[in-house]
Design an enzyme around this catalytic site. Structure first.
Site, mmCIF file in Angstrom:
data_model
loop_
_atom_site.group_PDB
_atom_site.id
_atom_site.type_symbol
_atom_site.label_atom_id
_atom_site.label_comp_id
_atom_site.label_asym_id
_atom_site.label_seq_id
_atom_site.Cartn_x
_atom_site.Cartn_y
_atom_site.Cartn_z
ATOM 1 N N SER A 127 0.795 -1.230 0.000
ATOM 2 C CA SER A 127 0.000 0.000 0.000
ATOM 3 C C SER A 127 0.823 1.273 0.000
ATOM 4 O O SER A 127 0.260 2.357 -0.171
ATOM 5 C CB SER A 127 -0.952 -0.008 1.199
ATOM 6 O OG SER A 127 -1.990 -0.942 0.990
ATOM 7 N N THR B 19 -4.685 -17.678 4.102
ATOM 8 C CA THR B 19 -4.592 -19.134 4.186
ATOM 9 C C THR B 19 -3.911 -19.644 2.922
ATOM 10 O O THR B 19 -3.972 -19.001 1.867
ATOM 11 C CB THR B 19 -5.976 -19.781 4.300
ATOM 12 O OG1 THR B 19 -6.689 -19.596 3.063
ATOM 13 C CG2 THR B 19 -6.770 -19.161 5.439
ATOM 14 N N ASN C 175 -8.909 -0.316 -0.566
ATOM 15 C CA ASN C 175 -7.974 -0.400 -1.687
ATOM 16 C C ASN C 175 -8.599 0.040 -3.005
ATOM 17 O O ASN C 175 -7.925 0.620 -3.863
ATOM 18 C CB ASN C 175 -7.446 -1.826 -1.818
ATOM 19 C CG ASN C 175 -6.558 -2.222 -0.659
ATOM 20 O OD1 ASN C 175 -5.426 -1.800 -0.570
ATOM 21 N ND2 ASN C 175 -7.090 -3.039 0.241
#
Length: 354
Positions: free
Chosen positions: A64, A132, A170
């Site tokens: 970011s 994950t 985002n």
């Protein structure tokens, strides 16, 4: 080590790097630059389970922190009179943000840059899944046009009315990148290269698009889970675009931040706009693509943290742009102790440099 660079070990910087390693980080590197002095160091390993020193000139995904580059370009366009922060999204991208309660007429460029648009953040949903190993494999080589990312976000109702609240999203910066393209007729990547990367001589900074590979040298990236870790070095983030795509080094990233706060990239009026914060944001307030952070010794600093699969970026630059510290962890996974140790390194480095 290059000539003229001070060796960090066994300095305070090295002790703080070791503390980040001891908090559970796989590997970490940092670079502190202040007038007349540069210190670098690393700790941990480049390859989990093996003793492979982390390169202090290693490339990493800045995540970011990319947003600050996009915000800088948009503010340069404001300075040139080509766009206004009060322009609506609808003006530049008709019909893009419409439906399900979303209305681009009510969302301004400022709302996008300051995360007050209220647009649902589809990329964050994918980001959570990628914590994950199964989710990472699902999205690892994702290819998606920015229009599709926005479509998946606008398929949801807004999370709040534009301007009424603050929430990190985002998709705001994916739209910002699209606006840069509409205003200039060129991609946001080309504008960032020509306006920032090339003029500053950031030779180790790249915009890889959909390429999943990192330039050499680099540490391997890992995603930490509750039960272990998996390697997440190769990942395509072109679909994250102006929100998350850039790859850099501690040297180049520090160069960017010192130039930005030093007034070399924006006129005074636009830099002041960038530094006008919303107190509802993260840390001590969120400006236009920048975070305000007051260190534990009271020094005002600016930065934008970043996280991607495999890497976490932190740092700070003083308000006058003279001193910067950049930190890269070669793992993601928001481990509380690691984040606290990273903040201590940043604060200590800035406070000891004055």
């Amino acid at each position: 080590m290059t000539a003229g660079v001070a060796q960090a070990s066994p300095s305070d910087l090295q002790r703080d790097l070791d503390a980040i390693r001891d908090s559970g980080a796989v590997g970490v590197q940092a670079r502190l630059v202040s007038p007349g002095k540069e210190s670098v160091g690393s700790s941990g390993t480049s390859v989990r389970g093996h003793h492979v020193p982390v390169p202090t000139n290693g490339h990493f995904r800045i995540g970011s922190d990319t947003k600050t580059f996009a915000a800088t370009v948009l503010l340069q366009l404001v300075a040139q009179g080509r766009i206004s922060l009060d322009d609506s999204v609808e003006k530049w991208l008709p019909n893009l943000v419409q439906g399900n309660g979303n209305d681009g007429n009510l969302i301004t460029v400022r709302n996008l840059l300051q995360h007050t648009s209220g647009i649902y953040d589809y990329p964050h949903t994918a980001e959570i899944e990628m914590q994950t190993e199964a989710g990472f494999r699902k999205h690892q080589f994702k290819r998606m046009a920015p229009e599709k990312v926005v479509e998946l976000s606008v398929a949801h109702p807004p999370v709040f009315a534009p301007g009424s609240k603050w929430e990190y999203s985002n998709v705001n910066y994916i739209i910002a990148g699209m606006i840069i393209e509409k205003v200039t007729g060129r991609s946001w990547r080309d504008e960032v290269r020509d306006r920032i990367i090339r003029p500053l001589g950031m030779h180790d900074t790249t915009l890889p698009g959909d390429s999943p590979f990192l330039p050499w040298p680099h540490a391997e990236g890992y995603t930490l889970t509750g039960t272990g870790a998996f390697r997440s070095t190769e990942v395509s983030l072109g679909w994250g675009g102006a929100a998350a795509e850039i790859v850099s080094t501690t040297k180049d990233l520090g160069k960017f931040w010192r130039a930005l706060l030093g007034g070399k990239l924006l006129p005074a009026a636009q830099l002041a706009e960038m530094k006008t914060t919303d107190p509802r944001g993260l840390y001590d307030g969120y400006g236009l693509g920048v975070l305000r952070h007051v260190t534990n010794c009271g020094i005002v600093t600016w930065f934008h943290d970043g996280g991607t699969p495999g890497f976490a970026t932190g740092g700070a630059v003083t308000d006058d742009g003279r001193t910067s510290v950049i930190v890269s962890l070669s793992n993601d996974g928001k481990i509380k102790d690691q984040m606290a140790a990273k903040t201590r390194l940043v604060d200590n480095a800035i406070c000891r440099s004055r």
